[in-house]
Scaffold this motif. Sequence first.
Motif, PDB file in Angstrom:
ATOM      1  N   LEU A   1      84.382 -30.465 101.958  1.00 49.03           N
ATOM      2  CA  LEU A   1      83.623 -29.592 102.854  1.00 49.03           C
ATOM      3  C   LEU A   1      83.222 -28.298 102.154  1.00 49.03           C
ATOM      4  O   LEU A   1      82.129 -27.774 102.386  1.00 49.03           O
ATOM      5  CB  LEU A   1      84.433 -29.286 104.120  1.00 49.03           C
ATOM      6  N   ARG A   2      84.095 -27.810 101.282  1.00 48.27           N
ATOM      7  CA  ARG A   2      83.747 -26.602 100.534  1.00 48.27           C
ATOM      8  C   ARG A   2      82.607 -26.886  99.564  1.00 48.27           C
ATOM      9  O   ARG A   2      81.676 -26.088  99.441  1.00 48.27           O
ATOM     10  CB  ARG A   2      84.975 -26.093  99.778  1.00 48.27           C
TER      11      ARG A   2
ATOM     12  N   GLY B   1      79.439 -27.049 101.419  1.00 47.42           N
ATOM     13  CA  GLY B   1      78.954 -25.710 101.748  1.00 47.42           C
ATOM     14  C   GLY B   1      78.194 -25.081 100.596  1.00 47.42           C
ATOM     15  O   GLY B   1      77.111 -24.506 100.786  1.00 47.42           O
ATOM     16  N   TRP B   2      78.742 -25.205  99.389  1.00 43.77           N
ATOM     17  CA  TRP B   2      78.037 -24.673  98.219  1.00 43.77           C
ATOM     18  C   TRP B   2      76.731 -25.446  97.970  1.00 43.77           C
ATOM     19  O   TRP B   2      75.725 -24.856  97.565  1.00 43.77           O
ATOM     20  CB  TRP B   2      78.932 -24.745  96.986  1.00 43.77           C
TER      21      TRP B   2
END
Length: 450
Positions: A212-213, A216-217
Amino acid sequence: MVSTTIEERPAGIFAPRHRALTIGMVALITLAAFEYMAVATAMPVVAGELDGHALYGLAFSGALAAGVVATVLGGRWGDLGGPVAPLWTGVTVFAAGLILAGAAPTMDLFVAGRFVQGFGAGMLQVAMYVLVSRVYPAELHPRVFSVFATAWVVPSMVGPVITGVVVENVGWRWVFYGVAVILLPAALLLWRGLASAPMSEQPPAPARSPILRRLGWALLVAAGAALMQYGGAARGAGFALLVVGLVVLGAALPRLLPPGTLRAARGLPSVISLRGIVSGAVIGGEAFLPLMLNEERGLSLTMAGLVLTGGALSWSFGSWVVGRRRFERVPLLRLGSLLITLGLVLMALTVFAVVPIAAAFLGEIVLGLGMGLVYPTLSVLVLELSPPGEEGENSASLGVAESVYTVVSVAVAGALLAALGTLGAVYLLCFALVAALAATGIVVAGRVKA
Protein backbone atom coordinates in the motif's frame (compact mmCIF):
# COMPACT_ATOMS: atom_id res chain seq x y z
CA MET A 1 35.24 -47.43 -20.58
CA VAL A 2 35.19 -43.67 -20.83
CA SER A 3 31.87 -41.92 -20.36
CA THR A 4 31.24 -38.61 -22.06
CA THR A 5 28.57 -36.06 -21.48
CA ILE A 6 27.17 -33.72 -24.04
CA GLU A 7 25.87 -30.39 -22.85
CA GLU A 8 22.22 -30.16 -23.75
CA ARG A 9 21.30 -26.94 -25.46
CA PRO A 10 18.05 -25.35 -24.33
CA ALA A 11 15.08 -25.68 -26.64
CA GLY A 12 14.51 -22.58 -28.77
CA ILE A 13 11.77 -20.08 -28.04
CA PHE A 14 9.71 -21.56 -30.89
CA ALA A 15 10.39 -25.20 -29.96
CA PRO A 16 7.22 -27.22 -29.23
CA ARG A 17 7.40 -26.68 -25.46
CA HIS A 18 7.62 -22.90 -25.84
CA ARG A 19 5.95 -22.20 -29.18
CA ALA A 20 2.37 -21.46 -28.06
CA LEU A 21 3.53 -19.32 -25.14
CA THR A 22 5.99 -17.33 -27.25
CA ILE A 23 3.44 -16.68 -30.00
CA GLY A 24 0.74 -15.82 -27.46
CA MET A 25 2.92 -13.25 -25.68
CA VAL A 26 4.12 -11.73 -28.95
CA ALA A 27 0.51 -11.46 -30.15
CA LEU A 28 -0.50 -9.67 -26.96
CA ILE A 29 2.42 -7.24 -27.20
CA THR A 30 1.57 -6.57 -30.85
CA LEU A 31 -2.05 -5.83 -29.96
CA ALA A 32 -1.04 -3.52 -27.11
CA ALA A 33 1.38 -1.73 -29.45
CA PHE A 34 -1.29 -1.42 -32.14
CA GLU A 35 -3.74 0.05 -29.64
CA TYR A 36 -1.07 2.53 -28.52
CA MET A 37 -0.42 3.67 -32.09
CA ALA A 38 -4.10 3.60 -33.09
CA VAL A 39 -5.32 5.87 -30.30
CA ALA A 40 -3.09 8.74 -31.42
CA THR A 41 -4.49 8.44 -34.96
CA ALA A 42 -8.15 8.11 -33.98
CA MET A 43 -8.24 10.66 -31.15
CA PRO A 44 -9.10 13.75 -33.24
CA VAL A 45 -12.21 11.97 -34.56
CA VAL A 46 -13.12 10.63 -31.11
CA ALA A 47 -12.81 14.06 -29.49
CA GLY A 48 -14.89 15.64 -32.25
CA GLU A 49 -17.72 13.11 -32.09
CA LEU A 50 -17.88 13.03 -28.28
CA ASP A 51 -17.34 16.79 -27.92
CA GLY A 52 -14.36 16.08 -25.71
CA HIS A 53 -11.54 18.37 -26.74
CA ALA A 54 -11.24 19.59 -23.14
CA LEU A 55 -10.35 16.05 -22.05
CA TYR A 56 -8.11 15.28 -25.04
CA GLY A 57 -4.86 15.22 -23.06
CA LEU A 58 -6.39 13.24 -20.21
CA ALA A 59 -7.10 10.36 -22.60
CA PHE A 60 -3.32 9.92 -22.87
CA SER A 61 -2.09 10.97 -19.43
CA GLY A 62 -4.77 8.89 -17.71
CA ALA A 63 -3.58 5.73 -19.43
CA LEU A 64 0.02 6.59 -18.53
CA ALA A 65 -0.83 7.20 -14.87
CA ALA A 66 -2.78 3.94 -14.62
CA GLY A 67 0.09 2.06 -16.28
CA VAL A 68 2.60 3.29 -13.70
CA VAL A 69 0.39 2.18 -10.81
CA ALA A 70 -0.37 -1.20 -12.42
CA THR A 71 3.32 -1.82 -13.14
CA VAL A 72 4.21 -1.35 -9.48
CA LEU A 73 1.31 -3.50 -8.29
CA GLY A 74 1.86 -6.23 -10.89
CA GLY A 75 5.57 -6.47 -10.23
CA ARG A 76 5.16 -7.07 -6.51
CA TRP A 77 2.21 -9.42 -7.10
CA GLY A 78 4.31 -11.46 -9.53
CA ASP A 79 7.12 -11.79 -6.98
CA LEU A 80 4.78 -12.91 -4.22
CA GLY A 81 2.47 -15.29 -6.07
CA GLY A 82 3.95 -15.90 -9.51
CA PRO A 83 3.16 -14.26 -12.87
CA VAL A 84 0.02 -16.15 -13.89
CA ALA A 85 -2.56 -14.25 -11.80
CA PRO A 86 -1.31 -10.73 -12.70
CA LEU A 87 -0.94 -11.83 -16.33
CA TRP A 88 -4.57 -12.90 -16.67
CA THR A 89 -5.70 -9.89 -14.69
CA GLY A 90 -3.84 -7.66 -17.13
CA VAL A 91 -5.39 -9.39 -20.15
CA THR A 92 -8.90 -9.17 -18.67
CA VAL A 93 -8.61 -5.54 -17.61
CA PHE A 94 -7.08 -4.52 -20.95
CA ALA A 95 -9.97 -6.17 -22.81
CA ALA A 96 -12.51 -4.49 -20.52
CA GLY A 97 -10.91 -1.12 -21.22
CA LEU A 98 -11.10 -1.68 -24.97
CA ILE A 99 -14.81 -2.50 -24.79
CA LEU A 100 -15.53 0.42 -22.46
CA ALA A 101 -13.72 2.89 -24.71
CA GLY A 102 -15.39 1.52 -27.84
CA ALA A 103 -18.89 1.74 -26.33
CA ALA A 104 -18.38 5.09 -24.57
CA PRO A 105 -21.29 7.50 -25.24
CA THR A 106 -19.41 10.42 -23.66
CA MET A 107 -15.81 11.59 -23.45
CA ASP A 108 -15.80 11.00 -19.69
CA LEU A 109 -16.46 7.29 -20.18
CA PHE A 110 -13.97 7.14 -23.03
CA VAL A 111 -11.27 8.53 -20.73
CA ALA A 112 -12.30 5.95 -18.12
CA GLY A 113 -11.86 3.24 -20.74
CA ARG A 114 -8.40 4.57 -21.58
CA PHE A 115 -7.53 4.51 -17.88
CA VAL A 116 -8.61 0.86 -17.64
CA GLN A 117 -6.62 0.01 -20.79
CA GLY A 118 -3.50 1.60 -19.36
CA PHE A 119 -3.88 -0.31 -16.12
CA GLY A 120 -4.28 -3.63 -17.94
CA ALA A 121 -1.37 -3.00 -20.31
CA GLY A 122 0.94 -2.02 -17.44
CA MET A 123 0.17 -5.14 -15.45
CA LEU A 124 0.42 -7.31 -18.55
CA GLN A 125 3.88 -6.04 -19.44
CA VAL A 126 5.49 -6.52 -16.05
CA ALA A 127 3.89 -9.96 -15.61
CA MET A 128 5.49 -11.06 -18.89
CA TYR A 129 8.94 -10.20 -17.55
CA VAL A 130 8.36 -12.39 -14.52
CA LEU A 131 6.96 -15.12 -16.76
CA VAL A 132 10.07 -15.06 -18.95
CA SER A 133 12.27 -15.45 -15.86
CA ARG A 134 10.22 -18.46 -14.69
CA VAL A 135 9.76 -20.35 -17.97
CA TYR A 136 12.69 -19.72 -20.32
CA PRO A 137 16.31 -20.66 -19.55
CA ALA A 138 18.58 -17.64 -19.09
CA GLU A 139 20.33 -18.51 -22.40
CA LEU A 140 17.08 -17.80 -24.25
CA HIS A 141 16.26 -14.47 -22.59
CA PRO A 142 18.03 -12.39 -25.28
CA ARG A 143 15.98 -14.07 -28.02
CA VAL A 144 12.73 -13.64 -26.12
CA PHE A 145 13.25 -9.95 -25.56
CA SER A 146 14.49 -9.37 -29.11
CA VAL A 147 11.23 -10.89 -30.36
CA PHE A 148 9.28 -8.72 -27.92
CA ALA A 149 10.99 -5.63 -29.32
CA THR A 150 10.27 -6.71 -32.88
CA ALA A 151 6.58 -7.11 -31.99
CA TRP A 152 6.35 -3.30 -31.93
CA VAL A 153 7.57 -2.88 -35.50
CA VAL A 154 4.51 -3.90 -37.52
CA PRO A 155 2.10 -1.77 -35.44
CA SER A 156 4.48 1.18 -35.80
CA MET A 157 4.49 0.80 -39.58
CA VAL A 158 0.90 -0.12 -40.41
CA GLY A 159 -1.04 0.87 -37.29
CA PRO A 160 -1.83 4.46 -38.32
CA VAL A 161 -2.79 3.37 -41.86
CA ILE A 162 -5.10 0.58 -40.70
CA THR A 163 -6.62 2.89 -38.10
CA GLY A 164 -7.31 5.54 -40.72
CA VAL A 165 -9.06 3.03 -42.98
CA VAL A 166 -11.17 1.66 -40.11
CA VAL A 167 -12.13 5.13 -38.84
CA GLU A 168 -13.12 6.36 -42.30
CA ASN A 169 -15.04 3.27 -43.42
CA VAL A 170 -16.41 1.58 -40.29
CA GLY A 171 -16.06 4.04 -37.44
CA TRP A 172 -13.57 4.76 -34.68
CA ARG A 173 -15.32 2.44 -32.21
CA TRP A 174 -14.19 -0.58 -34.22
CA VAL A 175 -10.58 0.37 -33.64
CA PHE A 176 -11.17 -0.75 -30.04
CA TYR A 177 -13.71 -3.50 -30.70
CA GLY A 178 -11.44 -5.04 -33.34
CA VAL A 179 -8.48 -5.29 -30.97
CA ALA A 180 -10.76 -6.83 -28.32
CA VAL A 181 -11.94 -9.49 -30.78
CA ILE A 182 -8.41 -10.37 -31.90
CA LEU A 183 -7.40 -10.54 -28.23
CA LEU A 184 -9.41 -13.77 -27.83
CA PRO A 185 -7.24 -16.08 -29.99
CA ALA A 186 -4.10 -14.48 -28.54
CA ALA A 187 -5.35 -15.28 -25.03
CA LEU A 188 -6.14 -18.85 -26.11
CA LEU A 189 -2.57 -19.30 -27.34
CA LEU A 190 -1.30 -17.90 -24.08
CA TRP A 191 -3.48 -20.34 -22.11
CA ARG A 192 -2.20 -23.28 -24.15
CA GLY A 193 1.35 -22.08 -23.78
CA LEU A 194 1.11 -21.80 -20.01
CA ALA A 195 -0.18 -25.38 -19.88
CA SER A 196 2.65 -26.79 -22.03
CA ALA A 197 5.60 -24.77 -20.70
CA PRO A 198 6.86 -25.92 -17.27
CA MET A 199 7.45 -23.10 -14.82
CA SER A 200 10.27 -23.05 -12.30
CA GLU A 201 9.41 -23.02 -8.63
CA GLN A 202 8.60 -19.68 -7.12
CA PRO A 203 11.32 -18.63 -4.66
CA PRO A 204 10.21 -16.79 -1.53
CA ALA A 205 9.99 -13.06 -2.10
CA PRO A 206 12.08 -10.97 0.31
CA ALA A 207 10.40 -8.65 2.78
CA ARG A 208 9.84 -5.22 1.29
CA SER A 209 7.99 -2.06 2.11
CA PRO A 210 4.20 -2.59 2.38
CA ILE A 211 2.48 -2.73 -1.00
CA LEU A 212 0.00 0.00 0.00
CA ARG A 213 2.89 2.34 0.68
CA ARG A 214 4.42 1.57 -2.71
CA LEU A 215 1.08 2.14 -4.37
CA GLY A 216 0.86 5.51 -2.65
CA TRP A 217 4.23 6.52 -4.06
CA ALA A 218 3.18 5.17 -7.46
CA LEU A 219 0.08 7.38 -7.42
CA LEU A 220 2.26 10.40 -6.64
CA VAL A 221 4.64 9.52 -9.48
CA ALA A 222 1.69 9.16 -11.83
CA ALA A 223 0.31 12.52 -10.70
CA GLY A 224 3.69 14.21 -11.13
CA ALA A 225 4.10 12.74 -14.61
CA ALA A 226 0.59 13.89 -15.58
CA LEU A 227 1.30 17.42 -14.32
CA MET A 228 4.50 17.56 -16.36
CA GLN A 229 2.68 16.27 -19.42
CA TYR A 230 0.04 18.98 -19.10
CA GLY A 231 2.59 21.63 -18.26
CA GLY A 232 4.66 20.82 -21.30
CA ALA A 233 1.71 21.29 -23.63
CA ALA A 234 0.00 24.26 -21.97
CA ARG A 235 0.67 27.96 -22.22
CA GLY A 236 0.40 30.48 -19.42
CA ALA A 237 0.26 28.34 -16.29
CA GLY A 238 2.07 25.52 -18.07
CA PHE A 239 5.47 26.38 -16.59
CA ALA A 240 4.08 26.29 -13.06
CA LEU A 241 2.52 22.87 -13.67
CA LEU A 242 5.83 21.68 -15.10
CA VAL A 243 7.73 22.77 -11.99
CA VAL A 244 5.17 21.30 -9.59
CA GLY A 245 5.20 18.01 -11.48
CA LEU A 246 8.99 17.90 -11.39
CA VAL A 247 9.02 18.52 -7.63
CA VAL A 248 6.48 15.74 -7.05
CA LEU A 249 8.53 13.35 -9.17
CA GLY A 250 11.71 14.31 -7.35
CA ALA A 251 10.11 13.39 -4.03
CA ALA A 252 8.27 10.22 -5.06
CA LEU A 253 10.28 8.59 -7.84
CA PRO A 254 13.29 7.50 -5.71
CA ARG A 255 10.87 5.55 -3.49
CA LEU A 256 9.91 3.29 -6.41
CA LEU A 257 13.37 2.67 -7.87
CA PRO A 258 16.38 0.81 -6.48
CA PRO A 259 18.60 3.07 -4.35
CA GLY A 260 21.04 5.03 -6.48
CA THR A 261 19.08 4.81 -9.75
CA LEU A 262 18.84 8.57 -10.30
CA ARG A 263 22.61 8.91 -9.87
CA ALA A 264 23.30 5.77 -11.92
CA ALA A 265 24.99 3.75 -9.20
CA ARG A 266 26.81 0.67 -10.45
CA GLY A 267 24.90 -2.49 -11.27
CA LEU A 268 21.13 -2.73 -11.41
CA PRO A 269 20.49 0.99 -10.72
CA SER A 270 22.47 1.92 -13.85
CA VAL A 271 20.55 -0.64 -15.93
CA ILE A 272 17.26 0.96 -14.92
CA SER A 273 18.63 4.48 -15.30
CA LEU A 274 19.96 3.71 -18.79
CA ARG A 275 16.54 2.39 -19.87
CA GLY A 276 15.00 5.70 -18.86
CA ILE A 277 17.76 7.73 -20.53
CA VAL A 278 17.57 6.08 -23.93
CA SER A 279 13.76 5.97 -23.92
CA GLY A 280 13.52 9.64 -22.99
CA ALA A 281 16.07 10.63 -25.63
CA VAL A 282 14.54 8.59 -28.46
CA ILE A 283 10.89 9.43 -27.86
CA GLY A 284 11.77 13.01 -27.03
CA GLY A 285 13.44 13.36 -30.42
CA GLU A 286 10.84 11.44 -32.41
CA ALA A 287 7.93 13.32 -30.84
CA PHE A 288 8.83 16.54 -32.64
CA LEU A 289 10.69 15.34 -35.72
CA PRO A 290 7.61 15.11 -38.01
CA LEU A 291 6.43 18.56 -36.87
CA MET A 292 9.85 20.07 -37.51
CA LEU A 293 10.13 18.51 -40.97
CA ASN A 294 6.64 19.76 -41.80
CA GLU A 295 7.12 23.33 -40.59
CA GLU A 296 10.80 23.93 -41.36
CA ARG A 297 11.34 21.79 -44.47
CA GLY A 298 7.86 21.72 -45.98
CA LEU A 299 7.30 17.95 -45.92
CA SER A 300 3.74 16.73 -45.72
CA LEU A 301 2.81 15.19 -42.39
CA THR A 302 2.44 11.84 -44.15
CA MET A 303 5.96 11.97 -45.57
CA ALA A 304 7.35 13.30 -42.30
CA GLY A 305 5.73 10.42 -40.46
CA LEU A 306 7.25 7.92 -42.88
CA VAL A 307 10.68 8.99 -41.64
CA LEU A 308 9.91 7.09 -38.44
CA THR A 309 9.38 3.87 -40.39
CA GLY A 310 13.09 3.49 -41.05
CA GLY A 311 13.75 3.65 -37.33
CA ALA A 312 11.19 0.94 -36.65
CA LEU A 313 12.84 -1.37 -39.18
CA SER A 314 16.39 -0.78 -37.93
CA TRP A 315 15.19 -1.20 -34.33
CA SER A 316 13.86 -4.60 -35.32
CA PHE A 317 17.13 -5.48 -37.05
CA GLY A 318 19.22 -4.44 -34.04
CA SER A 319 17.02 -6.53 -31.75
CA TRP A 320 17.41 -9.50 -34.08
CA VAL A 321 21.20 -9.15 -34.00
CA VAL A 322 21.46 -9.16 -30.19
CA GLY A 323 19.07 -12.11 -30.04
CA ARG A 324 21.27 -14.27 -32.28
CA ARG A 325 24.42 -14.39 -30.19
CA ARG A 326 25.89 -13.17 -26.93
CA PHE A 327 27.87 -9.91 -26.98
CA GLU A 328 29.89 -8.19 -24.30
CA ARG A 329 27.25 -6.05 -22.62
CA VAL A 330 29.15 -2.85 -21.82
CA PRO A 331 30.62 -2.27 -25.32
CA LEU A 332 27.25 -3.14 -26.87
CA LEU A 333 25.37 -0.67 -24.67
CA ARG A 334 27.95 2.03 -25.29
CA LEU A 335 27.73 1.48 -29.04
CA GLY A 336 23.94 1.61 -28.93
CA SER A 337 23.93 4.82 -26.88
CA LEU A 338 26.46 6.36 -29.27
CA LEU A 339 24.31 5.45 -32.29
CA ILE A 340 21.25 7.00 -30.64
CA THR A 341 23.22 10.19 -30.01
CA LEU A 342 24.48 10.33 -33.60
CA GLY A 343 21.00 9.70 -34.93
CA LEU A 344 19.60 12.62 -32.96
CA VAL A 345 22.42 14.87 -34.18
CA LEU A 346 21.63 13.98 -37.80
CA MET A 347 17.96 14.76 -37.19
CA ALA A 348 18.88 18.11 -35.65
CA LEU A 349 20.99 19.10 -38.65
CA THR A 350 17.98 18.90 -40.95
CA VAL A 351 16.75 22.13 -39.34
CA PHE A 352 19.20 23.83 -41.73
CA ALA A 353 17.99 24.18 -45.32
CA VAL A 354 21.44 23.29 -46.71
CA VAL A 355 21.26 19.81 -45.15
CA PRO A 356 19.39 17.25 -47.30
CA ILE A 357 16.20 15.86 -45.78
CA ALA A 358 17.73 12.44 -46.35
CA ALA A 359 19.81 13.15 -43.24
CA ALA A 360 16.64 12.80 -41.15
CA PHE A 361 15.92 9.40 -42.70
CA LEU A 362 19.50 8.31 -42.06
CA GLY A 363 19.38 9.67 -38.52
CA GLU A 364 16.23 7.72 -37.75
CA ILE A 365 17.80 4.51 -39.09
CA VAL A 366 20.95 5.03 -36.99
CA LEU A 367 18.89 5.87 -33.90
CA GLY A 368 16.64 2.84 -34.37
CA LEU A 369 19.62 0.53 -34.73
CA GLY A 370 21.07 1.86 -31.49
CA MET A 371 17.79 1.36 -29.69
CA GLY A 372 17.56 -2.18 -31.06
CA LEU A 373 20.94 -2.97 -29.51
CA VAL A 374 20.21 -1.35 -26.15
CA TYR A 375 16.55 -2.02 -25.37
CA PRO A 376 16.42 -5.85 -25.27
CA THR A 377 19.87 -6.02 -23.69
CA LEU A 378 18.64 -4.00 -20.72
CA SER A 379 15.60 -6.27 -20.41
CA VAL A 380 17.93 -9.27 -20.18
CA LEU A 381 20.21 -7.56 -17.67
CA VAL A 382 17.43 -6.63 -15.28
CA LEU A 383 16.57 -10.32 -14.90
CA GLU A 384 20.21 -11.37 -14.67
CA LEU A 385 20.92 -8.87 -11.89
CA SER A 386 17.71 -9.51 -9.92
CA PRO A 387 17.98 -11.90 -6.96
CA PRO A 388 15.36 -14.70 -6.95
CA GLY A 389 11.97 -13.34 -5.97
CA GLU A 390 12.76 -9.75 -6.99
CA GLU A 391 12.35 -10.01 -10.78
CA GLY A 392 8.87 -8.49 -10.73
CA GLU A 393 9.71 -5.47 -8.62
CA ASN A 394 12.87 -4.70 -10.58
CA SER A 395 11.07 -5.14 -13.91
CA ALA A 396 8.44 -2.74 -12.60
CA SER A 397 11.20 -0.23 -11.83
CA LEU A 398 12.41 -0.60 -15.41
CA GLY A 399 8.94 0.28 -16.72
CA VAL A 400 8.49 3.17 -14.30
CA ALA A 401 11.86 4.70 -15.25
CA GLU A 402 11.06 4.36 -18.95
CA SER A 403 7.69 6.10 -18.56
CA VAL A 404 8.86 8.91 -16.29
CA TYR A 405 12.07 9.80 -18.14
CA THR A 406 10.07 9.90 -21.37
CA VAL A 407 7.42 12.19 -19.91
CA VAL A 408 10.06 14.55 -18.54
CA SER A 409 11.92 14.68 -21.86
CA VAL A 410 8.81 15.31 -23.97
CA ALA A 411 7.39 17.79 -21.45
CA VAL A 412 10.54 19.91 -21.32
CA ALA A 413 10.84 20.01 -25.12
CA GLY A 414 7.12 20.78 -25.42
CA ALA A 415 7.42 23.60 -22.90
CA LEU A 416 10.26 25.15 -24.88
CA LEU A 417 8.25 25.04 -28.08
CA ALA A 418 5.16 26.42 -26.33
CA ALA A 419 7.12 29.28 -24.74
CA LEU A 420 9.51 30.21 -27.56
CA GLY A 421 7.53 29.16 -30.64
CA THR A 422 8.07 26.54 -33.31
CA LEU A 423 11.18 28.14 -34.76
CA GLY A 424 14.22 26.48 -36.27
CA ALA A 425 16.46 27.59 -33.42
CA VAL A 426 14.03 26.23 -30.84
CA TYR A 427 13.84 22.85 -32.57
CA LEU A 428 17.63 22.82 -32.63
CA LEU A 429 17.70 23.47 -28.87
CA CYS A 430 15.23 20.64 -28.22
CA PHE A 431 17.30 18.18 -30.27
CA ALA A 432 20.46 19.36 -28.51
CA LEU A 433 18.90 18.56 -25.14
CA VAL A 434 17.77 15.04 -26.06
CA ALA A 435 21.11 14.34 -27.80
CA ALA A 436 22.93 15.42 -24.62
CA LEU A 437 20.67 13.08 -22.64
CA ALA A 438 21.51 10.21 -24.99
CA ALA A 439 25.23 11.01 -24.66
CA THR A 440 25.03 10.50 -20.89
CA GLY A 441 23.95 6.96 -21.73
CA ILE A 442 27.42 6.28 -23.12
CA VAL A 443 28.85 6.95 -19.66
CA VAL A 444 26.11 5.17 -17.73
CA ALA A 445 26.53 2.07 -19.95
CA GLY A 446 29.94 1.55 -18.38
CA ARG A 447 28.36 1.27 -14.94
CA VAL A 448 25.92 -1.59 -15.55
CA LYS A 449 28.42 -4.04 -14.09
CA ALA A 450 28.83 -3.80 -10.33
